[in-house]
Design an enzyme around this catalytic site. Structure first.
Site, mmCIF file in Angstrom:
data_model
loop_
_atom_site.group_PDB
_atom_site.id
_atom_site.type_symbol
_atom_site.label_atom_id
_atom_site.label_comp_id
_atom_site.label_asym_id
_atom_site.label_seq_id
_atom_site.Cartn_x
_atom_site.Cartn_y
_atom_site.Cartn_z
ATOM 1 N N HIS A 263 37.768 40.906 27.052
ATOM 2 C CA HIS A 263 37.004 40.684 28.287
ATOM 3 C C HIS A 263 37.777 41.225 29.476
ATOM 4 O O HIS A 263 38.842 40.703 29.831
ATOM 5 C CB HIS A 263 36.711 39.203 28.493
ATOM 6 C CG HIS A 263 35.732 38.943 29.593
ATOM 7 N ND1 HIS A 263 34.432 39.409 29.565
ATOM 8 C CD2 HIS A 263 35.851 38.276 30.775
ATOM 9 C CE1 HIS A 263 33.803 39.031 30.658
ATOM 10 N NE2 HIS A 263 34.640 38.349 31.417
ATOM 11 N N HIS B 5 37.219 43.020 33.570
ATOM 12 C CA HIS B 5 36.556 43.620 34.726
ATOM 13 C C HIS B 5 37.628 44.494 35.387
ATOM 14 O O HIS B 5 38.410 44.011 36.215
ATOM 15 C CB HIS B 5 36.069 42.555 35.708
ATOM 16 C CG HIS B 5 35.205 41.495 35.110
ATOM 17 N ND1 HIS B 5 33.981 41.764 34.537
ATOM 18 C CD2 HIS B 5 35.370 40.147 35.005
ATOM 19 C CE1 HIS B 5 33.442 40.633 34.099
ATOM 20 N NE2 HIS B 5 34.266 39.639 34.374
ATOM 21 N N TYR C 22 29.907 45.803 35.643
ATOM 22 C CA TYR C 22 28.678 45.510 36.374
ATOM 23 C C TYR C 22 28.572 46.192 37.740
ATOM 24 O O TYR C 22 27.558 46.019 38.432
ATOM 25 C CB TYR C 22 28.462 44.004 36.511
ATOM 26 C CG TYR C 22 29.581 43.197 37.116
ATOM 27 C CD1 TYR C 22 29.753 43.107 38.486
ATOM 28 C CD2 TYR C 22 30.457 42.474 36.302
ATOM 29 C CE1 TYR C 22 30.758 42.328 39.034
ATOM 30 C CE2 TYR C 22 31.458 41.699 36.841
ATOM 31 C CZ TYR C 22 31.615 41.628 38.210
ATOM 32 O OH TYR C 22 32.618 40.868 38.747
ATOM 33 N N ARG D 108 22.604 32.496 34.506
ATOM 34 C CA ARG D 108 22.159 32.376 35.889
ATOM 35 C C ARG D 108 21.793 33.733 36.485
ATOM 36 O O ARG D 108 21.036 33.798 37.447
ATOM 37 C CB ARG D 108 23.235 31.691 36.745
ATOM 38 C CG ARG D 108 24.524 32.453 36.902
ATOM 39 C CD ARG D 108 25.518 31.714 37.805
ATOM 40 N NE ARG D 108 26.682 32.524 38.104
ATOM 41 C CZ ARG D 108 27.768 32.595 37.351
ATOM 42 N NH1 ARG D 108 27.838 31.879 36.244
ATOM 43 N NH2 ARG D 108 28.787 33.361 37.699
ATOM 44 N N HIS E 294 28.865 35.824 29.829
ATOM 45 C CA HIS E 294 29.593 34.702 30.422
ATOM 46 C C HIS E 294 28.812 33.427 30.152
ATOM 47 O O HIS E 294 27.591 33.401 30.337
ATOM 48 C CB HIS E 294 29.693 34.854 31.942
ATOM 49 C CG HIS E 294 30.570 35.963 32.419
ATOM 50 N ND1 HIS E 294 30.147 36.876 33.366
ATOM 51 C CD2 HIS E 294 31.842 36.299 32.126
ATOM 52 C CE1 HIS E 294 31.122 37.728 33.628
ATOM 53 N NE2 HIS E 294 32.167 37.398 32.890
ATOM 54 N N GLU F 157 31.435 28.633 32.195
ATOM 55 C CA GLU F 157 32.796 28.793 32.712
ATOM 56 C C GLU F 157 33.193 27.654 33.634
ATOM 57 O O GLU F 157 34.327 27.188 33.594
ATOM 58 C CB GLU F 157 32.927 30.127 33.454
ATOM 59 C CG GLU F 157 34.304 30.387 34.018
ATOM 60 C CD GLU F 157 34.438 31.731 34.704
ATOM 61 O OE1 GLU F 157 35.556 32.051 35.169
ATOM 62 O OE2 GLU F 157 33.441 32.482 34.779
ATOM 63 N N HIS G 10 34.431 32.656 27.899
ATOM 64 C CA HIS G 10 34.881 31.401 28.507
ATOM 65 C C HIS G 10 34.419 30.197 27.688
ATOM 66 O O HIS G 10 35.232 29.563 27.036
ATOM 67 C CB HIS G 10 34.452 31.281 29.970
ATOM 68 C CG HIS G 10 34.936 32.383 30.842
ATOM 69 N ND1 HIS G 10 36.274 32.701 30.965
ATOM 70 C CD2 HIS G 10 34.270 33.280 31.621
ATOM 71 C CE1 HIS G 10 36.407 33.732 31.783
ATOM 72 N NE2 HIS G 10 35.210 34.101 32.190
ATOM 73 N N ASP H 249 40.296 39.448 31.640
ATOM 74 C CA ASP H 249 39.270 39.137 32.637
ATOM 75 C C ASP H 249 39.586 39.734 34.006
ATOM 76 O O ASP H 249 39.412 40.927 34.226
ATOM 77 C CB ASP H 249 39.084 37.625 32.693
ATOM 78 C CG ASP H 249 37.822 37.199 33.432
ATOM 79 O OD1 ASP H 249 37.152 38.075 34.011
ATOM 80 O OD2 ASP H 249 37.494 36.003 33.431
#
Length: 457
Positions: free
Chosen positions: A60, A62, A125, A212, A235, A238, A272, A323
């Protein structure tokens, strides 16, 4: 003209069955293992390496957040949390160009390689330009990050992220989330645009950001359109605020909702999954999905502790990721995965099972297997037909010199902060020698220039 090296001799190699003595690893020109020779006898001209392990998958990442590391550790006027950190991250994400993304990702990947990761799952993203429009090539930013992986030698699973809503009940995205805005059709276009990038070093999966940010209908549609066997990451659970908001909106907890609306199987990585009840632990373990645990980030953001003992007891699969890149170290993730559990339980040697009482060995092997599964690539094992991705520990370091092989991983994980990884090979190509990445000087210079530009904004 010299013949490229296509074998290496290990006095001790970490095979799926455990440490094995006198092993010669052979690979082909494509970078795949072709033979794991047991009971090998070293020849006079071979270098004998004491301790060789598969490289780890960072499940994972970013990448762009590497440039933020250390810059959000200043307390605000009120209580700080994941959500205040996120606001700062959004503002920062609005500024980065595709070329800067490549420079930042190259810096990150070179650091991860030096610390034992040979593959990464990039949860990507930032698809649009700062003005909210797509680039001429809808996959422009994804391709820049893949280029960074290719240039550094890092294997990569690119995961374009579906991000449509600001919160549960399909609330519209905020203005500072405009670079993330995608629907199902657009994500499928990005995946198609990345098809030519796929090869032995590059896989492409998908990542609904969260329950979400993507509706359950969208997720179902996206997964149905995805080519079979591609990895799916999300995700999940978390933060307790996320759990409570999910319950308020749907009457279900996030993991409960996911399993109620999707067919979760071994293709899935649930990142997570910090806040689980017993039924959710059982559901995840039974699904054979992978829990993506990112201990350094979860600690940095104050997320909480994963339910590791119960999950291990249920034979759940898991791996580690960096992450937000507060750390780039395999050792730190595994060490604090165990230490967090010790703090929570007020006990010691938590992550062990009847067949493996050595905590470091159990966690290392589990993270190899879980990370490889999450990547959708043939990595994580010194085994024929897998990628020739491996790390060589520094047997001349005082922590390892003269050490019995049974104690090596315990020393690597739980002793000191020196980097005990000396050399790193990916696809049979050496990318790190004596602790230094082959292009470290140029990568560092590009990153410093990039950060100088960003700090002027």
């Amino acid at each position: 003209m010299s013949t490229p090296q296509q074998s290496i001799y290990a006095k001790n190699a970490l095979l799926p069955s455990g440490w094995t003595s006198n092993v010669r690893l052979h690979w082909n020109a494509d970078g795949d293992f072709t033979q794991i020779e047991l009971n090998a006898v070293a020849t006079a001209y071979e270098v004998q390496h004491s301790f060789v392990s598969p490289g780890m998958t960072n499940l994972h990442s970013h990448a762009f957040q590497r440039a933020m590391a250390g810059m959000t550790e200043i307390a605000g006027e009120g209580p700080d949390s994941f959500w205040t950190w996120r606001d700062l991250m959004y503002r920062y994400a609005l500024a980065i160009s595709p070329e800067q993304m490549q420079a930042i990702a190259a810096q990150l990947y070179s650091e991860c390689l030096r610390h034992g990761y040979t593959s990464v799952c990039e949860f990507h993203y930032v698809h649009r330009a700062p003005n909210g429009e797509f680039y001429a090539d809808i996959a422009e930013t994804s391709k820049q990050v893949v280029a960074a992986a290719n240039n550094t030698g890092m294997g990569i699973t690119m995961l374009p992220v579906l991000y449509s809503f600001a919160d549960f009940k399909q609330l519209p995205l905020r203005e500072d989330q405009r670079r993330f805005n995608t629907n199902v059709d657009q994500i499928l276009q990005i995946i198609q645009a990345l098809e030519t990038q796929r090869n032995v070093q590059v896989e492409v999966g998908v990542a609904p950001h969260s329950l979400r940010a993507a509706s359950t209908d969208q997720i179902r549609e996206l997964v149905a359109a995805l080519p079979s066997a591609r990895p799916i990451h999300i995700h999940i659970a978390e933060q307790m605020r996320e759990v409570n908001a999910c319950v308020a909106a749907t009457g279900m907890r996030p993991v409960e909702l996911l399993f109620d609306t999707q067919t979760v199987d071994e293709r899935w990585c649930l990142v997570h999954a910090t806040h689980l009840n017993q039924q959710e632990v059982a559901s995840m373990a039974a699904s054979q999905s992978v829990a993506g645990i990112c201990t350094s980030t979860e600690g940095n953001l104050g997320d909480g502790f994963f339910e590791l003992p119960d999950y291990i007891a249920a034979q759940g699969r898991f791996g580690i990721g960096t992450d937000s890149h507060a750390s780039q170290s395999v050792v730190e993730e595994i060490r604090w995965l165990e230490y967090g559990q010790r703090l929570k339980a007020q006990g010691r040697n938590i992550a062990s099972v009847k067949g493996q009482r050595r905590v470091a060995d159990f966690l290392w092997q589990q993270c190899l297997h879980g990370g490889a599964q999450a990547s959708g690539r043939k990595v994580g094992q010194l085994q024929t037909n897998c990628r020739a991705d491996f790390i060589i520990f520094d047997d001349q370091h005082p922590n390892l010199q003269g050490l019995d092989v049974a104690d090596v991983l315990s020393s690597v994980v739980f002793t000191g902060n020196d980097n005990l990884i000396r050399d790193v090979y990916v696809g049979g190509q050496q990318v790190v020698a004596a602790g230094r990445h082959r292009d470290q000087t140029q990568i560092n210079a590009d990153y410093v220039q990039c950060m100088r530009q960003l700090r002027q904004l």
